[in-house]
Design an enzyme around this catalytic site. Structure first.
Site, PDB file in Angstrom:
ATOM      1  N   VAL A   1       0.879  -1.177   0.106  1.00  0.00           N
ATOM      2  CA  VAL A   1      -0.018  -0.010   0.079  1.00  0.00           C
ATOM      3  C   VAL A   1       1.017   1.159  -0.076  1.00  0.00           C
ATOM      4  CG1 VAL A   1      -1.792   1.272   1.496  1.00  0.00           C
ATOM      5  CG2 VAL A   1      -1.729  -1.303   1.188  1.00  0.00           C
ATOM      6  N   LYS A   2       0.411   2.205  -0.825  1.00  0.00           N
ATOM      7  CA  LYS A   2       1.242   3.490  -0.897  1.00  0.00           C
ATOM      8  C   LYS A   2       0.216   4.586  -0.196  1.00  0.00           C
ATOM      9  CE  LYS A   2       2.306   6.816  -4.322  1.00  0.00           C
ATOM     10  NZ  LYS A   2       2.859   7.120  -5.502  1.00  0.00           N
ATOM     11  N   THR A   3       0.772   5.492   0.780  1.00  0.00           N
ATOM     12  CA  THR A   3       0.256   6.507   1.401  1.00  0.00           C
ATOM     13  C   THR A   3       1.069   7.523   1.657  1.00  0.00           C
ATOM     14  OG1 THR A   3      -1.195   6.703   3.181  1.00  0.00           O
ATOM     15  CG2 THR A   3       0.644   5.466   3.877  1.00  0.00           C
TER      16      THR A   3
END
Ligand code: 5RP
Length: 294
Positions: A202-204
């Protein structure tokens, strides 16, 4: 047909050596299939467990933004210094040499521009094209809390299902609508939803308060976006804090390609991500390399 004359009798069975059954080094990835693990190992360095992704996919909604006017001229020379290139299929096919050895993370959603509602995205690439392009992961944007939450989350689950079929990981990119608050509570919600729905990583965004609770409660690796261009020391400090607080890497764009010395900046970011270098030391490295034009 193989010549079987003179074949030796097998005798080296190492009966005293137990078979290896090691776990996979990436958080939450142990139960994945071999092909998916192999692709992830081309993104996340098996020694440090981290990655420096170079994000250059902005054109899919922004057009030719500053630093990305000519990917063939501005970006191709940077590729050797990144672990991974995050890019659209159009830019990949038209501007990146096919003999590149770097892992490709393919942007597979789209359908909106800065002139309309950005959250109105859907799948814009067929899994077969991702296979043809030999990519190591597929990036899907999700808008938790926005009008198109349902549509973008289900786009992601469709890609996860297809990715599992072909052994290609899905990267969920959590986009934050203008009206949303960027705090730990929101990012815990968004990243956890992505992981529970099957994203392999996941990218955040990094946030200065409570980021460690976001990485702790997300069962798969988290990489951070760079966001808008900051002074180099500030971008290095953000990357350092994110890594120290549990991120598995960065997916940085503007803070690299809009720097006056992009290769020097990439090398400095690498030092922070892969070698736990302090931001001050990494900035010294950046300044030295910049003056040497390296
Ligand atoms: C666009 C993206 C970009 O790849 C991402 O924002 C990283 O780039 P930057 O570091 O410039 O923010 O996901 O939706």
């Amino acid at each position: 047909m193989a010549d079987i004359d003179g074949t030796n009798e097998p005798k080296q069975f190492f009966t005293d050596v137990p078979p290896t059954s090691e776990g996979f080094y990436l958080k939450g990835s142990n139960s994945l299939d071999w092909g998916m693990k192999n692709r992830l190992s081309r993104i996340f360095n098996p020694v440090s467990g981290k990655t420096v992704m170079l994000a250059v996919d902005h054109g899919y909604f922004l057009g030719p933004t500053a630093g990305l006017e000519r990917i063939d001229v501005n970006i191709v020379p940077l590729i050797p210094y990144a672990d991974t290139l995050m890019i659209t299929r159009g830019a990949l096919r038209t501007m990146v040499p096919a003999d590149t050895q770097k892992a490709i993370v393919l942007r597979v959603t789209g359908g909106a521009s800065i002139l309309t509602d950005l959250s109105n995205e859907d799948l814009a690439v067929d899994i077969e094209d991702a296979v043809r392009l030999n990519v190591c992961a597929m990036a899907v944007q999700v808008y938790v809390g926005s009008e198109h939450e349902h549509q973008t989350l289900l786009s992601m689950t469709r890609m996860v299902d297809m990715g599992l079929r072909y052994g290609i990981p899905t990267l969920a990119v959590t986009a934050v609508g203008k009206e949303m608050v960027r705090d730990a509570k929101y990012f815990r919600l968004a990243t956890r939803i992505c992981a529970e729905l099957g994203a392999q990583y996941v990218k955040t965004y990094y946030i200065s308060e409570g980021f460690e609770t976001v990485t702790a409660s997300c069962p798969v690796p988290i990489v951070i976006a760079g966001g808008k261009k900051l002074p180099e020391i500030d971008a290095l400090t953000m990357a350092y804090r994110a890594i120290q607080e549990g991120a598995a890497g960065v997916d940085m764009g503007r803070n690299i390609f809009q720097s006056v010395a992009p290769i020097a900046m990439l090398k400095a970011v690498r030092a922070v991500v892969h070698e736990n270098e302090t931001p001050e030391k990494a900035f010294e490295l950046y300044t030295t390399l910049k003056s040497e034009k390296k």
